[in-house]
Motif scaffolding. Sequence first.
Motif, PDB file in Angstrom:
ATOM      1  N   LEU A  56       0.829  -1.205   0.000  1.00  0.00           N
ATOM      2  CA  LEU A  56       0.000   0.000   0.000  1.00  0.00           C
ATOM      3  C   LEU A  56       0.863   1.254   0.000  1.00  0.00           C
ATOM      4  N   ARG A  57       2.056   1.176  -0.498  1.00  0.00           N
ATOM      5  CA  ARG A  57       3.009   2.281  -0.513  1.00  0.00           C
ATOM      6  C   ARG A  57       2.458   3.496  -1.265  1.00  0.00           C
ATOM      7  N   GLY A  58       2.820   4.681  -0.783  1.00  0.00           N
ATOM      8  CA  GLY A  58       2.570   5.896  -1.527  1.00  0.00           C
ATOM      9  C   GLY A  58       1.112   6.278  -1.659  1.00  0.00           C
ATOM     10  N   ASN A  59       0.367   6.222  -0.562  1.00  0.00           N
ATOM     11  CA  ASN A  59      -1.021   6.660  -0.548  1.00  0.00           C
ATOM     12  C   ASN A  59      -1.211   7.667   0.586  1.00  0.00           C
ATOM     13  N   ASN A  60      -2.451   7.854   1.004  1.00  0.00           N
ATOM     14  CA  ASN A  60      -2.745   8.806   2.083  1.00  0.00           C
ATOM     15  C   ASN A  60      -3.431   8.114   3.264  1.00  0.00           C
ATOM     16  N   PHE A  61      -3.065   6.877   3.532  1.00  0.00           N
ATOM     17  CA  PHE A  61      -3.666   6.143   4.639  1.00  0.00           C
ATOM     18  C   PHE A  61      -3.252   6.766   5.972  1.00  0.00           C
ATOM     19  N   THR A  62      -4.189   6.774   6.914  1.00  0.00           N
ATOM     20  CA  THR A  62      -3.957   7.356   8.234  1.00  0.00           C
ATOM     21  C   THR A  62      -4.267   6.316   9.309  1.00  0.00           C
ATOM     22  N   GLY A  63      -4.108   6.741  10.580  1.00  0.00           N
ATOM     23  CA  GLY A  63      -4.443   5.865  11.692  1.00  0.00           C
ATOM     24  C   GLY A  63      -3.321   4.902  12.014  1.00  0.00           C
ATOM     25  N   PRO A  64      -3.555   4.011  12.961  1.00  0.00           N
ATOM     26  CA  PRO A  64      -2.511   3.085  13.409  1.00  0.00           C
ATOM     27  C   PRO A  64      -2.377   1.864  12.503  1.00  0.00           C
ATOM     28  N   ILE A  65      -1.266   1.170  12.668  1.00  0.00           N
ATOM     29  CA  ILE A  65      -1.102  -0.146  12.045  1.00  0.00           C
ATOM     30  C   ILE A  65      -1.755  -1.145  12.992  1.00  0.00           C
ATOM     31  N   ARG A  66      -2.855  -1.689  12.593  1.00  0.00           N
ATOM     32  CA  ARG A  66      -3.658  -2.509  13.507  1.00  0.00           C
ATOM     33  C   ARG A  66      -3.034  -3.895  13.711  1.00  0.00           C
ATOM     34  N   SER A  67      -3.138  -4.380  14.936  1.00  0.00           N
ATOM     35  CA  SER A  67      -2.561  -5.677  15.271  1.00  0.00           C
ATOM     36  C   SER A  67      -3.262  -6.825  14.544  1.00  0.00           C
ATOM     37  N   GLN A  68      -4.482  -6.569  14.033  1.00  0.00           N
ATOM     38  CA  GLN A  68      -5.187  -7.628  13.294  1.00  0.00           C
ATOM     39  C   GLN A  68      -4.428  -8.061  12.039  1.00  0.00           C
ATOM     40  N   LEU A  69      -3.564  -7.185  11.524  1.00  0.00           N
ATOM     41  CA  LEU A  69      -2.758  -7.575  10.366  1.00  0.00           C
ATOM     42  C   LEU A  69      -1.882  -8.778  10.671  1.00  0.00           C
ATOM     43  N   CYS A  70      -1.536  -8.953  11.942  1.00  0.00           N
ATOM     44  CA  CYS A  70      -0.668 -10.076  12.327  1.00  0.00           C
ATOM     45  C   CYS A  70      -1.358 -11.421  12.154  1.00  0.00           C
ATOM     46  N   GLN A  71      -2.668 -11.414  11.910  1.00  0.00           N
ATOM     47  CA  GLN A  71      -3.379 -12.670  11.719  1.00  0.00           C
ATOM     48  C   GLN A  71      -3.133 -13.263  10.332  1.00  0.00           C
ATOM     49  N   LEU A 125       0.622   7.109   8.534  1.00  0.00           N
ATOM     50  CA  LEU A 125       0.270   6.220   9.635  1.00  0.00           C
ATOM     51  C   LEU A 125       0.871   6.724  10.938  1.00  0.00           C
ATOM     52  N   THR A 126       0.153   6.520  12.034  1.00  0.00           N
ATOM     53  CA  THR A 126       0.577   6.995  13.344  1.00  0.00           C
ATOM     54  C   THR A 126       0.609   5.830  14.330  1.00  0.00           C
ATOM     55  N   GLY A 127       1.003   6.142  15.568  1.00  0.00           N
ATOM     56  CA  GLY A 127       1.025   5.121  16.607  1.00  0.00           C
ATOM     57  C   GLY A 127       2.330   4.341  16.600  1.00  0.00           C
ATOM     58  N   GLN A 128       2.313   3.214  17.282  1.00  0.00           N
ATOM     59  CA  GLN A 128       3.508   2.404  17.448  1.00  0.00           C
ATOM     60  C   GLN A 128       3.503   1.199  16.508  1.00  0.00           C
ATOM     61  N   ILE A 129       4.672   0.623  16.324  1.00  0.00           N
ATOM     62  CA  ILE A 129       4.799  -0.592  15.525  1.00  0.00           C
ATOM     63  C   ILE A 129       4.272  -1.767  16.342  1.00  0.00           C
ATOM     64  N   PRO A 130       3.305  -2.527  15.826  1.00  0.00           N
ATOM     65  CA  PRO A 130       2.766  -3.655  16.605  1.00  0.00           C
ATOM     66  C   PRO A 130       3.835  -4.692  16.927  1.00  0.00           C
ATOM     67  N   HIS A 131       3.918  -5.080  18.179  1.00  0.00           N
ATOM     68  CA  HIS A 131       4.881  -6.092  18.593  1.00  0.00           C
ATOM     69  C   HIS A 131       4.576  -7.439  17.953  1.00  0.00           C
ATOM     70  N   CYS A 132       3.307  -7.665  17.624  1.00  0.00           N
ATOM     71  CA  CYS A 132       2.912  -8.978  17.121  1.00  0.00           C
ATOM     72  C   CYS A 132       3.463  -9.266  15.728  1.00  0.00           C
ATOM     73  N   LEU A 133       4.016  -8.256  15.043  1.00  0.00           N
ATOM     74  CA  LEU A 133       4.622  -8.535  13.736  1.00  0.00           C
ATOM     75  C   LEU A 133       5.750  -9.554  13.868  1.00  0.00           C
ATOM     76  N   ILE A 149      11.587   0.422  18.693  1.00  0.00           N
ATOM     77  CA  ILE A 149      11.611  -0.715  17.763  1.00  0.00           C
ATOM     78  C   ILE A 149      11.322  -1.979  18.566  1.00  0.00           C
ATOM     79  N   PRO A 150      10.245  -2.685  18.280  1.00  0.00           N
ATOM     80  CA  PRO A 150       9.911  -3.870  19.084  1.00  0.00           C
ATOM     81  C   PRO A 150      11.022  -4.919  19.042  1.00  0.00           C
ATOM     82  N   GLU A 151      11.388  -5.397  20.204  1.00  0.00           N
ATOM     83  CA  GLU A 151      12.381  -6.469  20.298  1.00  0.00           C
ATOM     84  C   GLU A 151      11.915  -7.709  19.547  1.00  0.00           C
ATOM     85  N   GLU A 152      10.586  -7.882  19.465  1.00  0.00           N
ATOM     86  CA  GLU A 152      10.033  -9.083  18.821  1.00  0.00           C
ATOM     87  C   GLU A 152      10.378  -9.181  17.341  1.00  0.00           C
ATOM     88  N   LEU A 153      10.690  -8.048  16.700  1.00  0.00           N
ATOM     89  CA  LEU A 153      11.040  -8.105  15.275  1.00  0.00           C
ATOM     90  C   LEU A 153      12.288  -8.936  15.040  1.00  0.00           C
TER      91      LEU A 153
END
Length: 586
Positions: free
Chosen positions: A304-319, A333-341, A392-396
Amino acid sequence: MLKNSFSKDPMNRLSSWVGDDCCQWVGVKCDNVTGNVIKLNLRQNPSSNDVCFSESSMVSSGLSPTFIELKFLRYLNLAGNDFNGSKIPEFIGSMRHLRHLDLSRGGFAGPVPPQLGNLTHLKFLDLHVPFLCNGFGGLYTQSLGWASGLSKLRFLDMGSCIMSEAHDTFQVLLDLSYTGIYGELPGWLWNISRFQTLQVSGNQLTGSLPQHIVCDGCNLWLLDLHNNSLTGSIPHWLSHLETINVIILSANKLSGAVFEGENASSLLTGKNVLNVLDLDDNMLSGEIQVGDVYPDASLKILSLRGNNFTGPIRSQLCQFRSLRVLELAQNSLTGQIPHCLGSIQFDSDAGGLISQTGVEIAEIIKGIMETVAGNGAHSLIDLSSNHLVGTIPEELTNISKLEGLNLSNNHLTGVIPAKIGNLKMLESLDLSNNQISGIIPQSLSAIPWIVSLNLSNNNLHGPIPTGNQLQTLIDPSIYAGNPGLCGPPLPKKCRNVPPSTIEDEEDEDDKRERMWFYAIIMFGVGTGFWVVVGTLVIKKSWRDAYFRFVEKTAVKIHQQFKSGIRSTGVKKEIVYELSVYKYCPW
């Protein structure tokens, strides 16, 4: 004779073509009952789909008329051989038993013969011409009326064939990539029930996608319209195609909130069999909402590179457990990087349908944008150029098969995870233009394949690690904008910091947490001590009661001790004197 129509055979592929039993020749297959030749496969496999032929290709001045003697031929594949800019002969149209015809990458030039329309049993036709083959002038057609009778056709590739004057283009073609077509998409293009793939990329198409279509019994699994000038929103019906595997709409001018409303419950779920969703470089907006993801969701590439998406990176993506490419760069995009990645493996060996489609996607790795086949895409996380905060999440560091990680141009703080060296397959790491502090972990030098590194413009300090692959990265700009760093390849030398004494695996956060731990323990012990002693000092009545209690307890213990010795019959005089002194005069 067919063999004599090839003037060069560098690999001696026709060396077995001797004797009368042609059914034993390499590349020839005969019917088991009639003995008729039904298959001729002389395909030359190229090193890339972008090349025409190679030094190992056979060379011919043109297809020999002797081919017409193969009246029962069903399969003919001459792809990748050098036919020296000759024309596709008209007599191929009389080989009416053909079901599969592949003349791609063969250096043919001139008009596509309309006699191909006589091949009513044809299911597969590939005439695509790579750009590097167009030195012969390429193939062209002014009409596609001849294709209207190919009712059994299921695959047709005429990529790069010139057909800008063909007014009936859209009636039959499945692959119209880079053919010079321009103008609005006609509504009747979307009668797609007979097609499995529709590729119209790299043209000058305008207009919008239809908001409603009729698709009874539709089997469309690939839709590729990238690199055009399409406008409007992405229609809801696209998310309801149960057979769709690949959607590529990148490099257009599409707008709207694609993942909100009805689309939010279908495009990013496991209800469909979507493998690839590429919406790069549009003007799409809204939040990236994720519906209820099924356990067998097969999404592998989300770009989804190069668009105007806003809001957080939702943890549901990890599913999406099968992800191998997550491209969310250049948005808001705002907020923190989900640890679940860190729980997703991003396995670049995950095959699936994208290994069969010939789909190409654009990716940025090693600081360079590359166009790669879908099955050749690196395992990649790119969240660069957003407004992300936090650490940066240690989990990465658990993603052992990750090949590219780009978190640059955000507002990240904290330190580089000490276990970054666990990413043994990493080729590219970009953490530049953040507010990361601390030292560079020595474990970074343990990554054997890293060839692109950028840590510039942060708040890093201390010696730059040395050894192994890091020794080859000698560009000072990698570490520029970090005044506290020292050591090669920077001109600033380190003072009084022997490399052997650096605590590689311990960052400043760990030290700070340990200091707080010890301080809390000492505070607790001190507090407990003074709560007891301070009370006895201040309250005389409590002090007297305390010492009376101690004296009574001591006397009781003494009596029990004496009675225990008598019961054993041991005659021994024990002198036991108990004195309790009250030292405090107040």
